[in-house]
Design a protein around this motif. Structure first.
Motif, PDB file in Angstrom:
ATOM      1  N   TYR A   1       0.554  -1.375   0.157  1.00  0.00           N
ATOM      2  CA  TYR A   1       0.453  -0.489  -0.102  1.00  0.00           C
ATOM      3  C   TYR A   1       1.286   0.699   0.042  1.00  0.00           C
ATOM      4  CZ  TYR A   1      -4.106  -2.470   0.923  1.00  0.00           C
ATOM      5  OH  TYR A   1      -5.940  -3.439   0.262  1.00  0.00           O
ATOM      6  N   ASP A   2       1.952   1.142   0.816  1.00  0.00           N
ATOM      7  CA  ASP A   2       2.494   2.399   0.921  1.00  0.00           C
ATOM      8  C   ASP A   2       3.585   2.496  -0.673  1.00  0.00           C
ATOM      9  OD1 ASP A   2       2.578   2.865   3.748  1.00  0.00           O
ATOM     10  OD2 ASP A   2       4.303   1.932   4.508  1.00  0.00           O
ATOM     11  N   THR A   3       4.028   1.196  -1.266  1.00  0.00           N
ATOM     12  CA  THR A   3       4.217   1.926  -2.621  1.00  0.00           C
ATOM     13  C   THR A   3       3.094   2.297  -3.216  1.00  0.00           C
ATOM     14  OG1 THR A   3       5.540  -0.205  -1.997  1.00  0.00           O
ATOM     15  CG2 THR A   3       5.158   0.703  -4.392  1.00  0.00           C
ATOM     16  N   LYS A   4       1.975   1.661  -3.468  1.00  0.00           N
ATOM     17  CA  LYS A   4       0.773   2.601  -4.642  1.00  0.00           C
ATOM     18  C   LYS A   4       1.014   3.523  -3.670  1.00  0.00           C
ATOM     19  CE  LYS A   4      -1.643  -1.723  -5.714  1.00  0.00           C
ATOM     20  NZ  LYS A   4      -2.811  -1.856  -5.433  1.00  0.00           N
ATOM     21  N   ILE A   5       0.635   4.563  -2.581  1.00  0.00           N
ATOM     22  CA  ILE A   5       0.787   5.679  -2.653  1.00  0.00           C
ATOM     23  C   ILE A   5       1.635   6.034  -2.988  1.00  0.00           C
ATOM     24  CG2 ILE A   5       0.492   7.139  -0.029  1.00  0.00           C
ATOM     25  CD1 ILE A   5      -1.047   4.605   1.477  1.00  0.00           C
ATOM     26  N   ASP A   6       3.108   6.162  -2.643  1.00  0.00           N
ATOM     27  CA  ASP A   6       3.551   6.839  -3.042  1.00  0.00           C
ATOM     28  C   ASP A   6       3.615   7.080  -4.683  1.00  0.00           C
ATOM     29  OD1 ASP A   6       4.904   6.964  -0.443  1.00  0.00           O
ATOM     30  OD2 ASP A   6       6.209   5.037  -0.907  1.00  0.00           O
ATOM     31  N   ALA A   7       3.401   6.223  -5.227  1.00  0.00           N
ATOM     32  CA  ALA A   7       3.712   6.096  -6.748  1.00  0.00           C
ATOM     33  C   ALA A   7       2.350   7.609  -6.614  1.00  0.00           C
ATOM     34  CB  ALA A   7       2.904   4.719  -7.430  1.00  0.00           C
ATOM     35  N   HIS A   8       0.984   7.727  -6.028  1.00  0.00           N
ATOM     36  CA  HIS A   8       0.565   8.588  -5.732  1.00  0.00           C
ATOM     37  C   HIS A   8       0.700   9.093  -6.261  1.00  0.00           C
ATOM     38  CE1 HIS A   8      -3.516   5.772  -7.205  1.00  0.00           C
ATOM     39  NE2 HIS A   8      -3.258   4.716  -6.738  1.00  0.00           N
ATOM     40  N   PHE A   9       1.424  10.130  -4.760  1.00  0.00           N
ATOM     41  CA  PHE A   9       1.900  11.068  -4.751  1.00  0.00           C
ATOM     42  C   PHE A   9       2.837  11.870  -5.727  1.00  0.00           C
ATOM     43  CE2 PHE A   9       1.134  10.325  -0.503  1.00  0.00           C
ATOM     44  CZ  PHE A   9       0.037  11.820  -0.011  1.00  0.00           C
ATOM     45  N   ALA A  10       3.987  10.227  -6.417  1.00  0.00           N
ATOM     46  CA  ALA A  10       4.147  11.725  -6.949  1.00  0.00           C
ATOM     47  C   ALA A  10       3.754  11.533  -8.915  1.00  0.00           C
ATOM     48  CB  ALA A  10       5.641   9.822  -7.962  1.00  0.00           C
ATOM     49  N   GLU A  11       2.775  10.874  -8.707  1.00  0.00           N
ATOM     50  CA  GLU A  11       2.076  11.583 -10.041  1.00  0.00           C
ATOM     51  C   GLU A  11       1.455  12.688  -9.580  1.00  0.00           C
ATOM     52  OE1 GLU A  11      -1.792   9.380 -12.607  1.00  0.00           O
ATOM     53  OE2 GLU A  11      -1.422   8.153 -10.954  1.00  0.00           O
ATOM     54  N   ILE A  12       1.034  12.922  -8.990  1.00  0.00           N
ATOM     55  CA  ILE A  12       0.213  14.318  -8.282  1.00  0.00           C
ATOM     56  C   ILE A  12       1.360  15.178  -8.735  1.00  0.00           C
ATOM     57  CG2 ILE A  12      -0.876  15.232  -6.014  1.00  0.00           C
ATOM     58  CD1 ILE A  12      -2.267  13.004  -5.370  1.00  0.00           C
ATOM     59  N   ARG A  13       2.623  14.703  -8.359  1.00  0.00           N
ATOM     60  CA  ARG A  13       3.521  15.940  -8.497  1.00  0.00           C
ATOM     61  C   ARG A  13       3.793  16.226  -9.946  1.00  0.00           C
ATOM     62  NH1 ARG A  13       8.635  15.689  -9.358  1.00  0.00           N
ATOM     63  NH2 ARG A  13       8.237  13.918  -9.345  1.00  0.00           N
ATOM     64  N   ILE A  14       4.012  15.385 -10.206  1.00  0.00           N
ATOM     65  CA  ILE A  14       4.261  15.209 -12.240  1.00  0.00           C
ATOM     66  C   ILE A  14       2.400  16.094 -12.582  1.00  0.00           C
ATOM     67  CG2 ILE A  14       3.755  13.692 -13.831  1.00  0.00           C
ATOM     68  CD1 ILE A  14       5.659  12.350 -12.407  1.00  0.00           C
ATOM     69  N   LEU A  15       1.957  15.826 -11.998  1.00  0.00           N
ATOM     70  CA  LEU A  15       0.235  16.647 -12.518  1.00  0.00           C
ATOM     71  C   LEU A  15       0.410  18.132 -12.368  1.00  0.00           C
ATOM     72  CD1 LEU A  15      -2.187  13.391 -11.904  1.00  0.00           C
ATOM     73  CD2 LEU A  15      -1.749  14.614 -14.292  1.00  0.00           C
ATOM     74  N   ARG A  16       0.684  18.319 -10.794  1.00  0.00           N
ATOM     75  CA  ARG A  16       0.394  19.652 -10.364  1.00  0.00           C
ATOM     76  C   ARG A  16       2.065  20.521 -11.161  1.00  0.00           C
ATOM     77  NH1 ARG A  16      -0.126  18.976  -4.019  1.00  0.00           N
ATOM     78  NH2 ARG A  16      -1.794  18.989  -3.673  1.00  0.00           N
ATOM     79  N   GLU A  17       3.053  19.438 -11.447  1.00  0.00           N
ATOM     80  CA  GLU A  17       4.299  20.550 -12.623  1.00  0.00           C
ATOM     81  C   GLU A  17       3.565  20.901 -13.652  1.00  0.00           C
ATOM     82  OE1 GLU A  17       7.644  17.930 -12.906  1.00  0.00           O
ATOM     83  OE2 GLU A  17       8.279  18.857 -10.364  1.00  0.00           O
ATOM     84  N   GLN A  18       3.090  20.031 -14.268  1.00  0.00           N
ATOM     85  CA  GLN A  18       2.060  20.030 -15.831  1.00  0.00           C
ATOM     86  C   GLN A  18       0.994  21.142 -16.133  1.00  0.00           C
ATOM     87  OE1 GLN A  18       0.504  15.947 -16.673  1.00  0.00           O
ATOM     88  NE2 GLN A  18       2.743  15.368 -17.534  1.00  0.00           N
ATOM     89  N   ARG A  19       0.048  21.055 -14.441  1.00  0.00           N
ATOM     90  CA  ARG A  19      -0.322  21.971 -14.713  1.00  0.00           C
ATOM     91  C   ARG A  19      -0.041  23.576 -14.403  1.00  0.00           C
ATOM     92  NH1 ARG A  19      -3.525  22.888  -9.266  1.00  0.00           N
ATOM     93  NH2 ARG A  19      -1.526  23.595  -8.679  1.00  0.00           N
ATOM     94  N   ASN A  20       1.031  23.784 -13.363  1.00  0.00           N
ATOM     95  CA  ASN A  20       1.293  24.858 -13.542  1.00  0.00           C
ATOM     96  C   ASN A  20       1.926  25.173 -15.019  1.00  0.00           C
ATOM     97  OD1 ASN A  20       0.808  25.238 -10.803  1.00  0.00           O
ATOM     98  ND2 ASN A  20       3.006  23.760 -10.349  1.00  0.00           N
TER      99      ASN A  20
END
Length: 503
Positions: free
Chosen positions: A13-32
Motif C-alpha cells: 500500500y505504501d508503494t501505491k501511495i508513493d506512486a500516487h503522490f509522485a503522479e500528483i506531483r507530476i500533474l501539478r507540474e504539468q498544470r503549472n
C-alpha cells in the motif's frame, strides 16, 4: 507468519501511495506549466522581469529575491541559467557566495568591499577578488570603502568596467587598469586624488570628487560634475593651486563645455574677492544646478558670471536661518535670465525652504524648479518681486506652536489654494480672526493638517466665520482636514459653511 503478511501488505500500500503522490506531483507540474499565465513568455522576458526584481535590492534582500526560483520548474531553470542575475554579492549570506559566484559564470560582476552595510567577510570573498585580479574583464562596477591592497593589483585592462567608487585615501598606480577602461563613465572618489592625465579616464562623463585638476583633459567630456564640500583645485603636481575663489570655480567650469548637471559645495575658507572676469562663462548644455553656500552666502555672486541656454532646475542651500534677501538677488537674476519654461505659478514655503514649481494641478506631484533650502525669508513678497514671472497659486506653510501666527502673503490676490500644517498637534497654532477684508481674496481651497481645535471649541465658529465672511465671488469651495481630531458634530457644523473632506 501473520506479522510478515501484514508487513508485506503495508509495504504494498505504501508503494501505491508513493506512486500516487509522485503522479500528483507530476500533474501539478504539468498544470503549472500548461495553465500558468506566464507559460507563453520566452525565457528572455522572464529574465528581464527577474532582473528588475533583483535590481530592487536592498528593498528586497537576496533571500527574498531567490524565492522566484521556488515558484515552478520553468522559473527556476530560467533564473539559474541566466548569469546576469548572479553578478551582485551584496547581502548574500557567506555560505551562498561560492554558489552565486559559480552561477555568474563569465558575466561581469558588481563588487563592493568594506562598506558597513555590505559584507564583512573577506575570507569568503577573497577568492573572488583574487580571480578578478587575473581576469579584470569580470569587473562591471567596483566600490571600495577602505584602503586595500587589491586596488593596487589592478594593472590589467578592464574592458567592461563602467562605474568606479572609491572612499579611501588611495594612490592610483601609474599602470592602473593598464590604462584601458573604454566603458568607464562614472567615477566617484573621496579621500584620494585622480591623476591629472590618465587614459583610463578618457571616456568619463560623470565625476564626483573633492579635488579636481583644473586642466585635466578628461574634464572636457563631463556631463555631470559633483564637487564635494572642501573641494580644491590642483595643478599637475597634485598641489593646491591657491585658496578657493569664485574665479577658481569658474576656471574649472569653462573646461567642461558639455556639462549638463552641476553640484558644488563651497568650502568654509573661500576668497570673497569679487570676480575679475570680463565675460561670463557660458555653458550651453547646463540644465540642473545645485549650489551649497554654507557659511559664505556672498559666493552667490557666482551667478553673475554664469550663463546657460535654459536652466530647468536651480537648487540653492544657504546657511541655517539665513534671510538676507539681497544675497538672493544674483540667483534670482540668473534664473530670470536663463529659465525659459512655463511661468512659475506654484509657491511652497516650509519651515526653512522656499520652493517654486510649475503649476500643473492641485493633485499633481510637483518637482521644484527653483528652491531655496534653509532659507526662511522674512519678506516673501520681496523675494517674489525678484521673480516677476512668479504667479503664486498655491501657498503652503508649516507654522509653530504659538497661538498667534500671522501668515505671509495675505494680500496676494492670485493664491487659490492654502495649506497650513504644524508638527505640534496638541496646540492650536493658527487663529482665524474676523477680517474687514479677508486675506487671500482668490482662495478656493483650504487644507489644514494636524491643526488641533481642542479643547477650545470656539475655534470652530471662528473658522466658520472666516470662511463665510468671504465674498460670494471668491467663496471657499473645499475644506480638507487631516489629523485635526474633530468630532462628527464639529465636521457637520463646518459643512454648513463649506464642503468638508476629513479623515
Amino acid at each position: 507468519m501473520h506479522s510478515a503478511h501484514s508487513q508485506e501488505l503495508e509495504d504494498r500500500y505504501d508503494t501505491k501511495i508513493d506512486a500516487h503522490f509522485a503522479e500528483i506531483r507530476i500533474l501539478r507540474e504539468q498544470r503549472n506549466a500548461d495553465c500558468s499565465k506566464t507559460r507563453k513568455l520566452p525565457p528572455e522576458i522572464l529574465s528581464m522581469v527577474f532582473g528588475l526584481l533583483n535590481n530592487e535590492r536592498p528593498k528586497y534582500s537576496h533571500r527574498e529575491w531567490i524565492m522566484v526560483t521556488h515558484v515552478c520548474r520553468t522559473w527556476r531553470m530560467t533564473a539559474l541559467n541566466d548569469p546576469s542575475l548572479w553578478i551582485d554579492f551584496t547581502n548574500v549570506p557567506p555560505k551562498w557566495i561560492p554558489e552565486v559566484f559559480a552561477r555568474s559564470k563569465a558575466a561581469p560582476l558588481n563588487l563592493r568591499y568594506g562598506h558597513d552595510s555590505d559584507y564583512h567577510i573577506a575570507d569568503q570573498t577573497s577568492f573572488i577578488f583574487d580571480h578578478v585580479v587575473e581576469h579584470p574583464e569580470r569587473i562591471k562596477t567596483l566600490e571600495i570603502h577602505n584602503k586595500w591592497h587589491f586596488f593596487e593589483l589592478l594593472t590589467k585592462p578592464a574592458p567592461f568596467l563602467d562605474s568606479l567608487l572609491i572612499d579611501a585615501a588611495v594612490t592610483f598606480p601609474p599602470d592602473f587598469l593598464g590604462g584601458v577602461a573604454p566603458r568607464l563613465k562614472f567615477v566617484s572618489i573621496r579621500g584620494g586624488v585622480l591623476p591629472p592625465n590618465a587614459s583610463w579616464l578618457s571616456n568619463v562623463t560623470r565625476l564626483t570628487c573633492s579635488r579636481v585638476h583644473i586642466k585635466a583633459p578628461y574634464l572636457s567630456k563631463l556631463t555631470s560634475l559633483h564637487l564635494d564640500r572642501g573641494w580644491a583645485a590642483l595643478d599637475a603636481r597634485d598641489e593646491v593651486v591657491k585658496r578657493t575663489s569664485i574665479d577658481m570655480l569658474l576656471s574649472v567650469l569653462e573646461n567642461m563645455p558639455l556639462l549638463q548637471l552641476l553640484f558644488f559645495a563651497l568650502p568654509r575658507q573661500v576668497d570673497e574677492v569679487p570676480s575679475s572676469r570680463p565675460t561670463p562663462v557660458y555653458l550651453h548644455h547646463l540644465r540642473d544646478i545645485t549650489a551649497h553656500f554654507y557659511d559664505c552666502p556672498t559666493s552667490a555672486t557666482i551667478f553673475n558670471h554664469l550663463r546657460v541656454d535654459n536652466v530647468e532646475r536651480l537648487h540653492t542651500i544657504w546657511p541655517y536661518q539665513f534671510n538676507e534677501t539681497a544675497m538672493v538677488e544674483p540667483v534670482c537674476a540668473f534664473f530670470e535670465m536663463c529659465y525659459h519654461g512655463d511661468d512659475l505659478q506654484y509657491l511652497l514655503q516650509t519651515t526653512s525652504d522656499l520652493e517654486m514649481h510649475r503649476y500643473i494641478g492641485t493633485t499633481t506631484f510637483h518637482t521644484p524648479v527653483l528652491l531655496f533650502a534653509r532659507f526662511g525669508p522674512t519678506d516673501l513678497a520681496g523675494v517674489l518681486n525678484l521673480l516677476p514671472r512668479c504667479v503664486p497659486r498655491t501657498f503652503a506653510t508649516r507654522v509653530g506652536y504659538l497661538e498667534k501666527t500671522t501668515l505671509p502673503l495675505g494680500d496676494c490676490d492670485t493664491i487659490e489654494e492654502l495649506h497650513i500644517s504644524t508638527e505640534y498637534q496638541r496646540f492650536t497654532p493658527f487663529l482665524f480672526p474676523a477680517y474687514t477684508s479677508p486675506p487671500y481674496p482668490s482662495l478656493r481651497r483650504l487644507h489644514l493638517e494636524y491643526i488641533s481645535f481642542v479643547p477650545k471649541a470656539k475655534r470652530i465658529p471662528q473658522l466658520k466665520r472666516w470662511i463665510a465672511g468671504r465674498k460670494s465671488s471668491t467663496k471657499v469651495e473645499l475644506l480638507v482636514m487631516k489629523g485635526c481630531r474633530l468630532s462628527s458634530k464639529d465636521i457637520e457644523s463646518l459643512r454648513k459653511a463649506v464642503p468638508v473632506v476629513s479623515d
